[in-house]
Motif scaffolding. Structure first.
Motif, mmCIF file in Angstrom:
data_model
loop_
_atom_site.group_PDB
_atom_site.id
_atom_site.type_symbol
_atom_site.label_atom_id
_atom_site.label_comp_id
_atom_site.label_asym_id
_atom_site.label_seq_id
_atom_site.Cartn_x
_atom_site.Cartn_y
_atom_site.Cartn_z
ATOM 1 N N HIS A 26 0.817 -1.228 0.000
ATOM 2 C CA HIS A 26 0.000 0.000 0.000
ATOM 3 C C HIS A 26 0.847 1.274 0.000
ATOM 4 O O HIS A 26 0.613 2.190 -0.786
ATOM 5 C CB HIS A 26 -0.958 0.002 1.199
ATOM 6 C CG HIS A 26 -1.785 1.222 1.277
ATOM 7 N ND1 HIS A 26 -2.922 1.400 0.511
ATOM 8 C CD2 HIS A 26 -1.643 2.364 2.016
ATOM 9 C CE1 HIS A 26 -3.449 2.572 0.770
ATOM 10 N NE2 HIS A 26 -2.690 3.184 1.688
ATOM 11 N N ASP A 27 1.814 1.356 0.897
ATOM 12 C CA ASP A 27 2.610 2.577 1.029
ATOM 13 C C ASP A 27 3.530 2.826 -0.165
ATOM 14 O O ASP A 27 4.062 3.922 -0.318
ATOM 15 C CB ASP A 27 3.426 2.538 2.317
ATOM 16 C CG ASP A 27 2.539 2.584 3.553
ATOM 17 O OD1 ASP A 27 1.354 2.998 3.440
ATOM 18 O OD2 ASP A 27 3.011 2.192 4.639
ATOM 19 N N GLN A 60 1.252 4.815 -3.567
ATOM 20 C CA GLN A 60 0.583 6.101 -3.378
ATOM 21 C C GLN A 60 1.108 7.184 -4.311
ATOM 22 O O GLN A 60 0.550 8.270 -4.374
ATOM 23 C CB GLN A 60 0.695 6.540 -1.920
ATOM 24 C CG GLN A 60 0.107 5.539 -0.938
ATOM 25 C CD GLN A 60 -1.311 5.127 -1.315
ATOM 26 O OE1 GLN A 60 -2.197 5.975 -1.462
ATOM 27 N NE2 GLN A 60 -1.533 3.838 -1.509
ATOM 28 N N ASN A 106 8.325 6.553 -0.818
ATOM 29 C CA ASN A 106 7.759 5.414 -0.110
ATOM 30 C C ASN A 106 8.452 5.280 1.241
ATOM 31 O O ASN A 106 9.316 6.101 1.575
ATOM 32 C CB ASN A 106 7.874 4.149 -0.971
ATOM 33 C CG ASN A 106 9.299 3.788 -1.315
ATOM 34 O OD1 ASN A 106 10.182 3.748 -0.456
ATOM 35 N ND2 ASN A 106 9.541 3.519 -2.600
#
Length: 195
Positions: A113-114, A117, A122
């Protein structure tokens, strides 16, 4: 529910066209996904279809009809096993494989997920690129791996694991079992004679 007489009527009509067909007899199965136990299957009814047709055509085969199980998602292992024992040779698993594909993608997104984005930045650093995470070849592969694993589960549940030889020759039958006798082996031999 399909009656033995209806199953035989379909068998009789399709036999005039050729030997390679299957019948999707209804035995409480429904399309879609349901919580196990919410759909009441009656796979024992399939045995009645087999016995009725066996008697009508004086077949030496234990299960002369090839049956298809539509709407198998959410079925218990015991229901699937009994359906296979009673002549089901194919079960639709589209709903299950759709979920497995999505679940592989979902798991990848949750894990990374991170890193998904933005193109850059990151947990490893504000200037670190994320291309190797959002590249479709990466997350599609995770979805495919999940779906392949689910197909493997179905192969086991349907009793097919280890029963069929792998072919590497073009035009060679892919579904001829190692056994020299039985329903599928008999059909495979008939098909070989046709060509």
């Amino acid at each position: 529910y399909t009656t033995p007489e209806q199953a035989y009527s379909v068998y009789e009509a399709l036999s005039k066209i050729g030997p390679m067909f299957s019948i999707a007899a209804a035995f409480g199965n429904v399309h879609g996904v349901y919580k196990p136990g919410n759909v009441k299957l009656s796979p024992e009814k399939l045995l009645a279809h087999q016995m009725y047709t066996k008697e009508k055509i004086s077949s030496p085969l234990e299960r002369p009809i090839f049956l298809v199980m539509h709407g198998g998602s959410g079925s218990t292992d015991a229901e699937i096993s009994e359906a296979v024992t009673n002549g089901v040779i194919k079960m639709n698993i589209d709903t299950d494989t759709q979920w497995a594909y999505w679940d592989g993608l979902r798991g990848f997104e949750a894990d990374k997920h991170d890193y998904l984005q933005g193109q850059i930045g990151n947990p490893d650093g504000a200037d670190k690129p994320n291309k190797k995470y959002y590249d479709p070849r990466v997350w599609i592969r995770k979805a495919e791996e999940s779906m392949v694993a689910r197909v493997g589960v179905s192969i086991e549940k349907l009793g097919s694991k280890g029963k069929y030889t792998k072919s590497s020759e073009p035009g060679e039958p892919q579904c001829a079992p190692d056994a020299k006798s039985g329903t599928i082996a008999g059909i495979a031999q008939k098909v070989k004679k046709m060509f």
